[in-house]
Design a protein around this motif. Sequence first.
Motif, PDB file in Angstrom:
ATOM      1  N   ALA A 266     164.902  -6.611 -28.753  1.00 60.96           N
ATOM      2  CA  ALA A 266     166.065  -5.781 -28.439  1.00 60.96           C
ATOM      3  C   ALA A 266     166.709  -5.227 -29.706  1.00 60.96           C
ATOM      4  N   ILE A 267     166.814  -6.068 -30.738  1.00 57.88           N
ATOM      5  CA  ILE A 267     167.406  -5.624 -32.002  1.00 57.88           C
ATOM      6  C   ILE A 267     166.530  -4.559 -32.656  1.00 57.88           C
ATOM      7  N   ALA A 268     165.215  -4.824 -32.689  1.00 62.79           N
ATOM      8  CA  ALA A 268     164.290  -3.861 -33.292  1.00 62.79           C
ATOM      9  C   ALA A 268     164.284  -2.550 -32.510  1.00 62.79           C
ATOM     10  N   PHE A 269     164.269  -2.648 -31.192  1.00 62.01           N
ATOM     11  CA  PHE A 269     164.268  -1.453 -30.345  1.00 62.01           C
ATOM     12  C   PHE A 269     165.517  -0.624 -30.574  1.00 62.01           C
ATOM     13  N   ALA A 270     166.670  -1.283 -30.634  1.00 64.57           N
ATOM     14  CA  ALA A 270     167.931  -0.571 -30.845  1.00 64.57           C
ATOM     15  C   ALA A 270     167.911   0.185 -32.163  1.00 64.57           C
ATOM     16  N   GLY A 271     167.416  -0.465 -33.215  1.00 66.67           N
ATOM     17  CA  GLY A 271     167.353   0.190 -34.513  1.00 66.67           C
ATOM     18  C   GLY A 271     166.399   1.367 -34.529  1.00 66.67           C
ATOM     19  N   LEU A 272     165.228   1.198 -33.931  1.00 66.89           N
ATOM     20  CA  LEU A 272     164.228   2.265 -33.905  1.00 66.89           C
ATOM     21  C   LEU A 272     164.697   3.437 -33.053  1.00 66.89           C
ATOM     22  N   SER A 273     165.329   3.138 -31.918  1.00 62.54           N
ATOM     23  CA  SER A 273     165.817   4.198 -31.041  1.00 62.54           C
ATOM     24  C   SER A 273     166.965   4.957 -31.709  1.00 62.54           C
ATOM     25  N   LEU A 274     167.832   4.224 -32.398  1.00 63.36           N
ATOM     26  CA  LEU A 274     168.927   4.872 -33.121  1.00 63.36           C
ATOM     27  C   LEU A 274     168.385   5.793 -34.211  1.00 63.36           C
ATOM     28  N   TYR A 275     167.337   5.342 -34.879  1.00 58.58           N
ATOM     29  CA  TYR A 275     166.717   6.185 -35.906  1.00 58.58           C
ATOM     30  C   TYR A 275     166.167   7.461 -35.281  1.00 58.58           C
ATOM     31  N   GLY A 276     165.456   7.321 -34.147  1.00 63.67           N
ATOM     32  CA  GLY A 276     164.901   8.491 -33.487  1.00 63.67           C
ATOM     33  C   GLY A 276     165.967   9.461 -33.022  1.00 63.67           C
TER      34      GLY A 276
ATOM     35  N   TYR B 106     159.892   8.069 -31.660  1.00 62.86           N
ATOM     36  CA  TYR B 106     159.384   9.375 -31.218  1.00 62.86           C
ATOM     37  C   TYR B 106     159.916   9.742 -29.837  1.00 62.86           C
ATOM     38  N   ASP B 107     159.834   8.804 -28.888  1.00 65.53           N
ATOM     39  CA  ASP B 107     160.264   9.091 -27.520  1.00 65.53           C
ATOM     40  C   ASP B 107     161.768   9.354 -27.444  1.00 65.53           C
ATOM     41  N   THR B 108     162.543   8.612 -28.235  1.00 61.71           N
ATOM     42  CA  THR B 108     163.987   8.848 -28.235  1.00 61.71           C
ATOM     43  C   THR B 108     164.307  10.264 -28.696  1.00 61.71           C
ATOM     44  N   GLN B 109     163.686  10.684 -29.802  1.00 65.10           N
ATOM     45  CA  GLN B 109     163.922  12.042 -30.288  1.00 65.10           C
ATOM     46  C   GLN B 109     163.429  13.074 -29.276  1.00 65.10           C
ATOM     47  N   ASN B 110     162.308  12.819 -28.644  1.00 62.55           N
ATOM     48  CA  ASN B 110     161.749  13.757 -27.679  1.00 62.55           C
ATOM     49  C   ASN B 110     162.643  13.895 -26.451  1.00 62.55           C
ATOM     50  N   ILE B 111     163.194  12.785 -25.973  1.00 64.65           N
ATOM     51  CA  ILE B 111     164.128  12.826 -24.834  1.00 64.65           C
ATOM     52  C   ILE B 111     165.344  13.665 -25.181  1.00 64.65           C
TER      53      ILE B 111
END
Length: 245
Positions: free
Chosen positions: A130-140, A194-199
């Motif tokens: 969850a922590i890693a996902f949050a950071g990666l999604s925030l970056y995207g 990638y998916d976060t930025q694409n959304i």
Amino acid sequence: MADYQTIRTAGVGTRTAQIDAGLRAHMNKVYGLMSVGMLLTGAVAWAVGTSDALMQVFRTAEGSITILGWVVMFAPLIMVFAFGALINRLSVAGAQLFFYAYAAVMGLSLAWIFQAFTGVSIAQTFLITAIAFAGLSLYGYTTKKDLSGFGTFLMMGVIGLVVAMIVNIFLASSALMFAISVIGVLIFAGLTAYDTQNIKNTYLQHAQAGDSEWLGKAAIMGALQLYLDFINLFLFLLQFMGNRE
């Protein structure tokens, strides 16, 4: 692909503020749907995985997979392709119901982890994911770097992983499983950003059209993409961090 700042500055004043507010609402809906899907998956997996009687429907006492177990194992993959094919014909409510049904079936396919790993290690791995996902999604979401060029490369990696995992079901090679897990973590970490930025960019490209039904379906598809990124990142990390029963 047009990025956020390009589209955002295309409008001025009230219109720009409306787009910003709409984007926030859209992303909140994506994360909200994803969270409900995760809760449903976790509840089903825990309920089945902690019950020896229910698990025997999918695996025998000797550990062999039953016919229904094989069906449940491959059902999520089949449902993903079906969802992509049917999304344009489904209503928003129908698409959302399909997503929740998919999350429940995924829970059935993941129930085995509660028999294979300790509850503490599952909880710890989930928290780290969850922590890693949050950071990666925030970056995207915040990066100005265009990540679209990584999409094809990452999807090819996913296809390769699926093939390798199917082959390893029969080979049962620990070395191949380790390699799959390492590559899987890297691929789904990249896909999360990638998916976060694409959304985000997909919403901004269609925001001015005002098609509420399309935006509703886009939010559900976005939730499914991020849901899959999270689930796979969790499972590959569990191979490293999980303590086996």
